[in-house]
Every structure is written in C-alpha cells, then in structure tokens.
Design an enzyme around this catalytic site. Structure first.
Site, mmCIF file in Angstrom:
data_model
loop_
_atom_site.group_PDB
_atom_site.id
_atom_site.type_symbol
_atom_site.label_atom_id
_atom_site.label_comp_id
_atom_site.label_asym_id
_atom_site.label_seq_id
_atom_site.Cartn_x
_atom_site.Cartn_y
_atom_site.Cartn_z
ATOM 1 N N LYS A 52 9.401 0.197 9.411
ATOM 2 C CA LYS A 52 9.510 0.272 7.950
ATOM 3 C C LYS A 52 10.424 1.419 7.532
ATOM 4 O O LYS A 52 11.306 1.243 6.690
ATOM 5 C CB LYS A 52 8.110 0.425 7.334
ATOM 6 C CG LYS A 52 7.268 -0.845 7.464
ATOM 7 C CD LYS A 52 5.806 -0.657 7.071
ATOM 8 C CE LYS A 52 5.019 -1.926 7.427
ATOM 9 N NZ LYS A 52 3.581 -1.837 7.122
ATOM 10 N N GLN A 96 -0.849 2.477 6.108
ATOM 11 C CA GLN A 96 -0.868 1.516 7.202
ATOM 12 C C GLN A 96 -2.297 1.249 7.667
ATOM 13 O O GLN A 96 -3.067 2.175 7.895
ATOM 14 C CB GLN A 96 -0.001 2.045 8.371
ATOM 15 C CG GLN A 96 0.178 1.065 9.512
ATOM 16 C CD GLN A 96 0.992 -0.178 9.138
ATOM 17 O OE1 GLN A 96 1.835 -0.144 8.247
ATOM 18 N NE2 GLN A 96 0.730 -1.283 9.803
ATOM 19 N N ASP A 119 2.449 -2.958 -1.047
ATOM 20 C CA ASP A 119 1.814 -3.880 -0.091
ATOM 21 C C ASP A 119 1.155 -5.060 -0.819
ATOM 22 O O ASP A 119 0.811 -6.060 -0.188
ATOM 23 C CB ASP A 119 0.705 -3.151 0.680
ATOM 24 C CG ASP A 119 1.102 -2.788 2.098
ATOM 25 O OD1 ASP A 119 1.979 -3.467 2.658
ATOM 26 O OD2 ASP A 119 0.501 -1.843 2.641
#
Ligand code: GUN
Length: 294
Positions: A52, A96, A119
């Site tokens: 990412k 995460q 997200d």
C-alpha cells in the site's frame, strides 16, 4: 476464455491516478495523503501494508506508516486513530487487520472518522453503500466491480452466486451486484458454510465470486460453461520447490475450471492487485472531498 489481468488493469489505473496527481501538483493543490497503521509483526499484514505504501509512492501520493508493537493497548490505539482523524494533512487512513486478540477490532473501526475511512469498513460507509449513497466502497468489492466494468462484462439480469458472507467481501458484493447500477442488476445468491446443495447452486451461476479462503475449493463440476469466475482467495499452500516455502493459490481449482469460463481471474495477479488500486482511488476521492464535501 479471457483471463482478467488484474495486474495490468491496476497498473493502468495507477498511471491514470499519477496523471491526476501531476495535475494537482501543477495547480498547486494538496497532494493526497494516505496513512496506514500496522500493529505487531503479522507477516502477511506487513506485506500488504508495504504494498500500500509503495503504491502511494508510485502514484505520487504522500504516505505515512504508523507502527505499533503487538502489546499496544486498545486505548493507545484508539488515541492513535483520533490523532489521525484530527490530522488535517491526512486525507484517509487504514488500520490493517487482523489486530492482536486483546484489541476489539469493532471498537477501532468505530473510532475512525467515516470521512477518512478509505477502507469503507465503518458502518456509516457500509450503510451508505447499501442505500446507494456516495461512500467509500471496501477495496476488494470496489476492485471487482472495476474489473467487471473495465472488461465490459454484462451483469444485468445475470445470476451471481457469491461464496462467502464476510463483512469485507461476500456481503458487500451481494449488495453491489444486486444494486440498480451500471455494474449490478444481478439476481444474487449468497452462499456460505451452511449452504446445502452448493454445487447445484453454483452450476446455475453466470457469475461466481469465490471468497471463502479454502484453496482450490471450486471444482470444474461446480461451474457451468461460459461462467465468469472471480477468485478472491489468496491461500498459502506449502511448496518446497519455492524459495519462500509456499505458493499462493485461489479458492478456485484454476487449471481445471479456467477452460470452462468466459472470463476468470488468476491468483496471483487477479483481484489482489486491484484492491490496493481501489484504496488509492478512495484516497483520491477523500482528498477531493467527493463523498462527504468539506
Ligand atoms: N486485512 C485484510 N484485508 C484488509 C483490508 O482491505 N484492509 C485492512 N485494513 N485490513 C485488511
């Protein structure tokens, strides 16, 4: 049979994003900035987060990595989230997953400002998705919808069978594919570990989305000729012939199933690369305040 090349498509979209960043720079605007919070040393999470941040660099975004030890307390992590919520330079951020067991993932997700939730995991974004309102779509479903759209795959009136009901893939895919939208208008069946007669249901599918996390689960006798097969699985299976000791396989028995399909995504190189690109698209949206306004 067409192999859907998620790697090539994600590179193409990244170059489009990079051009947008160039335009922003020329106009003296603010460079999009994504932050990622990584807790502990989960090897897969480290790889994902590295991908990412690297992708951010590639398109010209700013990126910040916030690392916390596996022993971080829930309260400390919530404070980290609040600091990112309040940092005006950061357009969007992710925490995460998975988190260590002593931390309640739901509490952390709820602490994220929906405006920065690139997200798309916060219930506000999930609810807006379900209602068809502007939102951040979760990265994997967003990547799949983008692949279907860019490959010009007709979904309207088709029977889509989704295998898996997770909050981040199966359930949102069922909502997106049934929605009245360009990629949508499917008749959707969502299946899971308690489904009876799964093979028979799958054989009626025009589109299969496999997201169960079981290597090579979808066999050739479960797929009808001409089906579109989207394989979300990223499973590590032992392979002594590889330097790292494992290889990645999907949820679909690719070699046997591919010849039957009209379109299929490979693993690796299918859905995976598209998820990171979707996160970048969400970050660009966040920096432009496209979803929530100022
Ligand atoms: N863990 C596995 N996939 C994801 C993802 O898309 N976002 C976050 N934050 N964690 C993950």
């Amino acid at each position: 049979m067409t192999i859907i090349d998620g790697k090539a498509l994600s590179e193409k979209i990244k170059s489009e994003i990079a051009q947008e960043v160039e335009k922003i720079k020329k106009g003296g605007g603010k460079i999009p900035h994504l932050a990622a919070v990584l807790v502990g040393d989960n090897p897969a999470s480290k790889v994902y987060v590295r991908n990412k941040t690297r992708s951010c660099e590639k398109v010209g975004f700013k990126s910040t990595l916030v690392r916390k030890g596996a022993g971080v307390t829930e309260q400390e992590l919530i404070e980290t989230v609040h600091a990112l919520n309040n940092d005006d330079d950061i357009d969007g951020f992710i925490v995460q997953l998975p988190l260590p067991k002593h931390i309640n993932e739901e509490k952390i997700t709820l602490a994220i400002d929906p405006k920065k939730d690139v997200d798309g995991f916060h219930p506000v974004n999930f609810g807006r998705m379900a209602l068809g309102l502007p939102c951040y779509l979760p990265a994997t479903p967003f990547g799949i919808v983008t692949m279907l759209e860019r490959y010009g795959i007709e979904t309207s009136g088709k029977h889509a069978v989704i295998v898996g009901r997770s909050n981040i893939v199966g359930t949102p895919m069922s909502i997106l594919l049934s929605r009245k939208a360009k990629v949508g208008n499917c008749t959707v069946t969502i299946t899971h570990s308690r489904t009876q007669g799964l093979s028979g249901i799958l054989r009626q599918a025009d589109i299969i989305v496999a997201a169960i996390g079981i290597p090579n689960f979808i066999k050739k006798d479960m797929v009808q000729k001409g089906a579109v097969v989207i394989d979300v699985g990223i499973n590590r299976v032992e392979d002594a012939s590889r330097k790292r000791g494992y290889r990645l396989v999907g949820d679909v028995d690719y070699e046997a199933v591919a010849p039957l399909c009209s379109y299929i995504t490979p693993v690796p190189g299918g859905v995976g690369p598209m998820t990171v690109t979707s996160l970048l698209l969400n970050t660009l949206k966040a920096s432009r305040k496209e979803v929530y306004g100022s």
